[in-house]
Write a protein that holds these residues in place. Structure first.
Motif, PDB file in Angstrom:
ATOM      1  N   ARG A 449       0.831  -1.203   0.000  1.00  0.00           N
ATOM      2  CA  ARG A 449       0.000   0.000   0.000  1.00  0.00           C
ATOM      3  C   ARG A 449       0.869   1.259   0.000  1.00  0.00           C
ATOM      4  N   LYS A 450       2.183   1.071   0.014  1.00  0.00           N
ATOM      5  CA  LYS A 450       3.104   2.203   0.166  1.00  0.00           C
ATOM      6  C   LYS A 450       3.951   2.441  -1.071  1.00  0.00           C
ATOM      7  N   LEU A 451       3.417   2.158  -2.240  1.00  0.00           N
ATOM      8  CA  LEU A 451       4.226   2.240  -3.451  1.00  0.00           C
ATOM      9  C   LEU A 451       4.865   3.619  -3.605  1.00  0.00           C
ATOM     10  N   GLY A 452       4.102   4.674  -3.328  1.00  0.00           N
ATOM     11  CA  GLY A 452       4.635   6.029  -3.480  1.00  0.00           C
ATOM     12  C   GLY A 452       5.848   6.290  -2.602  1.00  0.00           C
ATOM     13  N   GLU A 453       5.905   5.619  -1.428  1.00  0.00           N
ATOM     14  CA  GLU A 453       7.026   5.816  -0.513  1.00  0.00           C
ATOM     15  C   GLU A 453       8.240   4.971  -0.884  1.00  0.00           C
ATOM     16  N   LEU A 454       8.032   3.954  -1.732  1.00  0.00           N
ATOM     17  CA  LEU A 454       9.113   3.010  -2.018  1.00  0.00           C
ATOM     18  C   LEU A 454       9.867   3.321  -3.306  1.00  0.00           C
ATOM     19  N   VAL A 455       9.302   4.157  -4.147  1.00  0.00           N
ATOM     20  CA  VAL A 455       9.958   4.481  -5.424  1.00  0.00           C
ATOM     21  C   VAL A 455      11.278   5.201  -5.146  1.00  0.00           C
ATOM     22  N   ASN A 456      12.317   4.796  -5.886  1.00  0.00           N
ATOM     23  CA  ASN A 456      13.675   5.356  -5.755  1.00  0.00           C
ATOM     24  C   ASN A 456      14.312   5.061  -4.395  1.00  0.00           C
ATOM     25  N   LYS A 457      13.852   4.013  -3.747  1.00  0.00           N
ATOM     26  CA  LYS A 457      14.427   3.604  -2.468  1.00  0.00           C
ATOM     27  C   LYS A 457      15.067   2.230  -2.602  1.00  0.00           C
ATOM     28  N   ARG A 458      16.108   2.002  -1.804  1.00  0.00           N
ATOM     29  CA  ARG A 458      16.636   0.654  -1.632  1.00  0.00           C
ATOM     30  C   ARG A 458      15.730  -0.032  -0.617  1.00  0.00           C
ATOM     31  N   ILE A 459      15.136  -1.146  -0.992  1.00  0.00           N
ATOM     32  CA  ILE A 459      14.222  -1.827  -0.083  1.00  0.00           C
ATOM     33  C   ILE A 459      14.654  -3.281   0.110  1.00  0.00           C
TER      34      ILE A 459
END
Length: 1007
Positions: A449-459
């Protein structure tokens, strides 16, 4: 067959469980084995609310306080409760168990801890840390259900082991539930100070009987638990009971993939049942091995087996059948008509799968692009003719079963396709692809549900399953490491990718350190001491000892000395930090060191195996202070021949800590003629003779590109890159460390012939060198002779190109990659001829000289101490099974540390080149039909140059017999020929790789 019975013990405080096994030998003889297990009735529940259980005593007579709170946490849907978790929850949701907002007062049944240990040592160590008595905040308690007479369960007839273990977990939950109802005094009040720590509050709460909640994602287990009167919830159901449940759900393993994919047809073949797999392996129709995915072609894997000299190829998604890089798999050979030549093309998943969406599941295994790539490979194989092609053909197979998964946590980023058109305000659940950093790992589908927060992040993600109907493995989000390309995120990513334990040492480990801390000192006078162990040490503080190490070395493991004896021979000593004086067996400190296995050296930091107090102070052989050491003393002739060898625990005082350059300058300075310098010159002279003797015996002088990245001292920002310079003093230290290791190996093997900690390096199979020898023969008229290490060393010396000085180094680098990896092993695992260290040309070898940073050396120290009767050897180092387990772990940790170090250098080299493009010399080390791989020695880096960046792809043709790629330039159509070993001029710069999201070296040919 096993029969289990119970009987009451004579003390009346427990009972004894019997297991009777009937074991048959290879000769057909049957023997009865009876095992007894004492079951107790006095194992405490460890709840503060319980008024009956007596807590266990410490060694000093004090009682350990209960772990579980009197009034445990509650949530919006249920009151105070304790949580019991099953094995799969512990394995798949360890990050949630560690989360600060959930999971307090947790009961870990002993059977769960044992299953986790057998299936994942890293997760086991993390779970164990949660259960340490020092972690008062989370309050995790291990209940020894297997030894409690009311919770021990015997396996029923025709009951699987998993079902028996699930029943044991339910029995533990039921026992707690019934026990607390009887033993909790609900009439007592408890002040709110006991609940929330606020002593100013005068309100009071009534003690209630804590509820027991079993968390399990096994539906059948939950159903049985509920039928037995136990509250049982799935993980996701439990998370929804908390105010931040929506955020926590993203961290949970997905249990709804099956539901959302119902009705989809199976696209992968089913695995064979285990009975068929084991039977096929036994009769030779199936083969077991470790799957290795090509770093250049994600559709090509290989499996090494004992049955075939060459690796067995596994080509295409269908034949790879959900296998992961590193999985232990079982393969079935395909007909000989389908055997193939290894791929000569670069095929990357992200390039072929750009148009594939995570929401839409294909009904076929291979996409059109993948089928096209495989068809081109098949066409090339058919066009190959003659003996040369026949010699390159390898058996092909398909995976029919997976014995053991190699799944771990994976670091990656959200794919560009999934990130397209993302709105930060959209919180609906979406299926997305995560592209792992490791190109050998397929894209992983997760829901978030957090796609917007995960873009361009190392996860970080974890894999839950790879169902038969899905082209991709399915998993869940664990956490974000930070922005892509930030130093903190990229460093943590490489540590996670290589399974390096980097968390701070827990309190239980730090509690094992000397209470004096940095003020600890070696006793001045050992003659008047009452310590019997100390009296056994030799006082060598009079010797002129010094250390020689790389710049800025703080964890000084070794020091040396040499002087002339009255008979004209030399006394030479290697003195190694006595780590085992502080690290005792079967302590939290020892367990932590054994788990970590080795220190890890990155460009900007060091991840220690042992706490810094030991590594950089109390154990480190720093100058001008007394230190405990373990010494190897030789009497040697001026020709370097050993007359006598002694081993002793000792006390030394190092006179100086030199860097390699400082030591070399002092030796070379003719004005320096003090006794310390003279001793260093003796060491240098002897080291040259020792090295000559090794080389004459067939020791290999292999090579790998070693670079040093200089960083700013305050910020750790990268400065410049330079090739490491090796001096005579580097070789001086190396030779005497090798000699010490060999001497110790002989001694501990003599005393412990079944369990000595040794290190071997096997002779490489001739098939490993087939391609390199073919390349040398065709391009240079040379070859490498593999008859022995001596003939290999001699033939490497002859691989010289008068017109290219670096060519010999290049061949050595490529030969190194054909060698087998060295490995630790207990001596009883192999016959003596197989002990040989091929690269060092030594019959026997171990690691003894770096105990601050290698756990193998710690074990060797303990065994040597036992061998010289300094102290008795701990039983764990006498047990072959335990030693094999220790060796497996440190072999893995050693490899991971090497890969992590290389990845750190690669990252920093990329940062150095970020704002700078330079022209450099490079050498072609691999040629494909659609690209070349180039090594640039100055930076020690390699890079692929794809066909479209080399010239006109339409004009390209690949001559596999001569390892040459022919094509024309795009502009003037000039012919271009690129062949193995060619020296080329390349522009080198750093670019962000759109596939992996990380910065990498990019090369382009100078036109």
């Amino acid at each position: 067959m096993a029969v289990a019975t119970k009987r009451q013990s004579s003390s009346g405080r427990g009972s004894i469980a019997h297991k009777v096994f009937v074991r048959s030998s290879k000769a057909g003889n049957a023997s009865k084995i009876v095992r007894e297990q004492y079951l107790r009735s006095d194992i405490p529940c460890s709840s503060e609310a319980c008024s009956v259980c007596i807590p266990p005593q410490n060694a000093d007579g004090t009682f350990r306080p209960p772990v579980l709170a009197k009034i445990p946490n509650s949530n919006k849907q249920r009151g105070p409760h304790y949580v019991v978790v099953d094995t799969n929850i512990a394995l798949k949701a360890i990050d949630l168990l560690e989360h600060k907002s959930i999971f307090y007062d947790v009961i870990i049944p002993q059977i769960v801890l044992e299953e986790v240990r057998n299936r994942s040592l890293p997760v086991y160590n993390r779970l164990r840390n949660l259960t340490k008595a020092s972690d008062d905040e989370k309050r995790f308690y291990v209940f020894h259900n297997e030894f409690h007479q009311d919770t021990h369960v015997t396996r029923n007839k025709n009951e699987s082991i998993n079902d028996r273990n699930d029943r044991a977990i339910r029995q533990t939950s039921k026992w707690y539930q019934d026990h607390l109802k009887k033993t909790v005094d609900t009439r007592q009040n408890i002040s709110s100070m006991d609940v929330d720590g606020d002593s100013s509050s005068s309100s009071a709460k009534m003690v209630v009987v804590p509820q027991i909640v079993l968390i399990s994602d096994d539906r059948d287990n939950r159903t049985k638990a509920e039928a037995e009167g136990i509250t049982a919830l799935s993980l996701r159901s439990y998370l929804k009971e908390f105010p931040n449940g929506d955020d926590l759900l993203d961290l949970a393993p997905s249990d709804d993939w099956t539901a959302t994919s119902s009705g989809l047809a199976a696209i992968y073949p089913s695995f064979y049942p285990m009975s068929r797999l084991l039977g096929g392996i036994k009769n030779g129709t199936l083969h077991q091995g470790i799957l290795s995915i090509s770093q250049f072609n994600f559709l090509e894997g290989s499996v090494r087996t004992q049955a075939y000299p060459k690796p067995i190829l596994v080509l295409g998604r269908e034949n790879l059948n959900r296998g992961f890089n590193g999985d232990v798999v079982v393969v079935e050979l395909l007909p000989k008509s389908q055997w193939k030549i290894p791929s000569s093309s670069i095929i990357e998943e992200e390039e072929l799968g750009k148009t594939e969406g995570a929401d839409n599941e294909s009904e076929t295994i291979e996409t059109d692009e993948e089928r096209k790539a495989l068809a081109e490979e098949a066409l090339k194989a058919q066009h190959q003719q003659g003996e040369s092609a026949a010699s390159k053909v390898q058996p092909t197979a398909r995976i029919v079963g997976i014995i053991k998964r190699n799944w771990r946590f994976y670091v990656g980023h959200v794919s560009a396709q999934s990130a397209a058109g993302v709105s930060s305000s959209d919180n609906s659940q979406k299926s997305i692809f995560v592209v792992p950093l490791d190109k050998c790992i397929p894209r992983i589908r997760i829901k978030t549900r957090k796609l917007g927060e995960l873009v361009n992040k190392r996860i970080v993600v974890s894999i839950d399953d790879w169902p038969i109907h899905s082209r991709h493995p399915e998993g869940h989000f664990i956490r974000s490491l930070g922005e892509i390309e930030s130093k903190e995120a990229e460093t943590e990513a490489l540590l996670l990718e290589h399974d390096v334990e980097y968390r701070p040492f827990p309190k239980s480990v730090l509690n094992c350190l000397p209470p004096e801390g940095h003020d600890w000192k070696v006793p001045e006078n050992i003659e008047s001491t009452t310590d019997e162990q100390l009296k056994k040490r030799r006082d060598l503080r009079h010797l002129l000892v010094c250390s020689i190490d790389p710049p800025n070395c703080q964890d000084i493991d070794d020091a040396l000395h040499a002087h002339v004896l009255p008979n004209g021979n030399y006394e030479v000593g290697v003195h190694i930090a006595d780590v085992t004086h502080f690290v005792k067996p079967n302590t939290p400190l020892d367990d932590e060191g054994a788990s970590r296995g080795t220190s890890v050296y990155l460009v900007d930091k060091r991840i220690d195996m042992l706490p810094m107090l030991l590594g950089t102070d109390l154990c480190s052989l720093k100058p001008y202070v007394d230190r405990f050491s373990f010494s190897v003393l030789w009497e040697m002739t001026p020709q370097g021949e050993i007359v006598n060898t002694e081993f002793t625990k000792s006390i030394i005082r190092s006179r100086e800590a030199f860097e390699y350059g400082q030591a070399q300058a002092r030796i070379d300075d003719e004005s320096q003629n003090d006794d310390l310098t003279k001793g260093m010159r003796i060491l240098l002279d002897l080291s040259k003779k020792l090295k000559k003797g090794r080389m004459d015996a067939g020791a290999l002088n292999l090579s790998s590109p070693e670079v040093k990245v200089n960083t700013e001292s305050e910020t750790s920002d990268p400065g410049n890159v330079e090739i490491k310079k090796l001096l005579d003093t580097n070789s001086l230290v190396e030779e005497f460390m090798l000699l010490a290791n060999i001497s110790v190996a002989k001694k501990i093997y003599e005393s412990y012939p079944q369990t000595a900690m040794l290190r071997r390096h096997g002779a490489p199979p001739a098939t490993n060198f087939e391609i390199l020898n073919d390349q040398l023969r065709i391009k240079k008229g040379m070859s490498i002779d593999l008859e022995s290490s001596k003939t290999l060393a001699d033939s490497l010396d002859k691989c010289v190109d008068p017109e290219e000085p670096f060519f010999n180094n290049l061949v050595r680098i490529m030969a190194t990659r054909c060698m087998l990896a060295a490995e630790y092993f207990p001596s009883g695992e192999y016959g003596y001829p197989e002990f040989r260290h091929y690269g060092l040309a030594s019959e026997i070898y171990t690691h003894f000289t770096s105990p601050i940073r290698r756990y193998a050396d710690v074990v060797a120290h303990r065994q040597l101490a036992g061998a010289i009767d300094y102290e008795s050897l701990h039983p764990s180092h006498r047990d072959r099974n335990k030693m094999e387990s220790i060796c497996r772990n440190i072999n893995k940790r050693h490899r991971n540390a090497q890969f992590a170090g290389r990845a750190s250098i690669e990252y920093y080299v990329g940062q150095v080149l970020k704002a700078d493009e330079s022209e450099q010399e490079g050498f072609i080390i691999k040629v494909f039909s659609n690209g070349i791989n180039i090594l640039v020695p100055k930076f020690g880096v390699e890079s692929l140059i794809h066909l479209e960046d080399l010239g006109d792809p339409e004009t390209a043709s690949y001559d596999e017999d001569t390892y040459t790629l022919h094509l024309q330039s795009k502009d003037d159509k000039k012919p271009i020929a690129l062949s193995i070993f060619d020296k080329v001029k390349v522009y080198v710069r750093s670019v962000k790789d759109e596939t992996s999201g990380k910065r990498k070296v990019h090369m382009s040919l100078r036109s």
